[in-house]
Motif scaffolding. Structure first.
Motif, PDB file in Angstrom:
ATOM      1  N   GLU A  14      10.447 -35.661  -7.642  1.00 45.85           N
ATOM      2  CA  GLU A  14      10.186 -35.047  -6.444  1.00 45.85           C
ATOM      3  C   GLU A  14       8.866 -35.427  -6.021  1.00 45.85           C
ATOM      4  O   GLU A  14       7.766 -35.349  -6.916  1.00 45.85           O
ATOM      5  N   PRO A  15       8.672 -34.881  -4.867  1.00 44.92           N
ATOM      6  CA  PRO A  15      10.009 -35.168  -3.243  1.00 44.92           C
ATOM      7  C   PRO A  15       9.744 -36.230  -2.814  1.00 44.92           C
ATOM      8  O   PRO A  15      10.968 -36.486  -2.342  1.00 44.92           O
ATOM      9  N   TYR A  16       9.610 -37.154  -3.670  1.00 45.67           N
ATOM     10  CA  TYR A  16       9.466 -38.593  -2.902  1.00 45.67           C
ATOM     11  C   TYR A  16      10.162 -39.750  -3.783  1.00 45.67           C
ATOM     12  O   TYR A  16      10.615 -40.831  -3.211  1.00 45.67           O
ATOM     13  N   LYS A  17      10.612 -39.281  -4.421  1.00 43.48           N
ATOM     14  CA  LYS A  17      12.031 -40.216  -5.323  1.00 43.48           C
ATOM     15  C   LYS A  17      11.144 -41.321  -6.379  1.00 43.48           C
ATOM     16  O   LYS A  17      12.380 -42.697  -6.037  1.00 43.48           O
ATOM     17  N   ILE A  18      10.049 -41.204  -7.151  1.00 43.49           N
ATOM     18  CA  ILE A  18       9.407 -42.307  -6.816  1.00 43.49           C
ATOM     19  C   ILE A  18      10.454 -42.074  -8.602  1.00 43.49           C
ATOM     20  O   ILE A  18      10.355 -41.148  -9.271  1.00 43.49           O
ATOM     21  N   MET A  19      10.380 -43.452  -8.810  1.00 44.23           N
ATOM     22  CA  MET A  19      11.265 -43.875  -9.755  1.00 44.23           C
ATOM     23  C   MET A  19      10.063 -44.196 -10.846  1.00 44.23           C
ATOM     24  O   MET A  19       9.601 -45.555 -10.658  1.00 44.23           O
ATOM     25  N   GLN A  20      10.591 -43.754 -11.940  1.00 44.01           N
ATOM     26  CA  GLN A  20       9.652 -44.213 -13.145  1.00 44.01           C
ATOM     27  C   GLN A  20      11.079 -44.990 -14.291  1.00 44.01           C
ATOM     28  O   GLN A  20      11.919 -44.495 -14.517  1.00 44.01           O
ATOM     29  N   VAL A  21      10.551 -46.516 -14.331  1.00 43.88           N
ATOM     30  CA  VAL A  21      12.031 -46.939 -15.726  1.00 43.88           C
ATOM     31  C   VAL A  21      11.443 -47.942 -16.473  1.00 43.88           C
ATOM     32  O   VAL A  21       9.674 -48.308 -16.862  1.00 43.88           O
ATOM     33  N   ALA A  22      11.776 -47.739 -17.577  1.00 44.22           N
ATOM     34  CA  ALA A  22      11.755 -48.305 -19.069  1.00 44.22           C
ATOM     35  C   ALA A  22      12.439 -48.946 -19.778  1.00 44.22           C
ATOM     36  O   ALA A  22      13.409 -48.805 -19.116  1.00 44.22           O
ATOM     37  N   CYS A  23      12.185 -49.891 -20.017  1.00 47.28           N
ATOM     38  CA  CYS A  23      13.062 -51.591 -20.470  1.00 47.28           C
ATOM     39  C   CYS A  23      12.250 -51.773 -21.524  1.00 47.28           C
ATOM     40  O   CYS A  23      10.551 -51.788 -22.169  1.00 47.28           O
ATOM     41  N   ASP A  24      13.377 -51.982 -22.892  1.00 48.05           N
ATOM     42  CA  ASP A  24      13.107 -52.788 -24.262  1.00 48.05           C
ATOM     43  C   ASP A  24      13.204 -53.792 -23.891  1.00 48.05           C
ATOM     44  O   ASP A  24      14.091 -54.040 -23.704  1.00 48.05           O
ATOM     45  N   VAL A  25      12.849 -55.038 -24.444  1.00 47.90           N
ATOM     46  CA  VAL A  25      12.479 -56.122 -24.041  1.00 47.90           C
ATOM     47  C   VAL A  25      12.686 -56.903 -26.159  1.00 47.90           C
ATOM     48  O   VAL A  25      11.504 -56.260 -26.502  1.00 47.90           O
TER      49      VAL A  25
END
Length: 92
Positions: A14-25
């Protein structure tokens, strides 16, 4: 050799809905033995594009995991996009 990318988690800030994404390769050799596991982290902002956009400098999310696209679509309302753009303009 084969590689598989699996979404690990999404955090929406919040407040701007910034998305942090984690992926496993995961990389496997021809015998199916895991040779490497790597964590990839990415950050997506409300001015990034979900599918198509007139913004040429926007990041296109169409190749991302469906959950990332769904979360972006549901969280990045026009109100959020406008608020984020205004914030960036006022603070740059």
């Amino acid at each position: 050799m084969t590689t598989e990318t699996k979404l690990n988690h999404i955090k929406i800030n919040e407040p701007y809905k910034i998305m942090q994404v984690a992926c496993d390769v995961t990389t496997k050799d021809d015998d199916g033995v895991i040779t490497k596991v790597e964590r990839i982290r990415e950050t997506f902002i409300p001015t990034d594009t979900v599918i198509d956009s007139e913004r040429l400098n926007a990041l296109n999310l169409s190749d991302e995991d469906k959950k990332v696209i769904t979360d972006a679509t549901s969280n990045w309302t026009d109100e959020i996009k406008t608020a984020y753009t205004t914030y960036m303009e006022e603070n740059s």
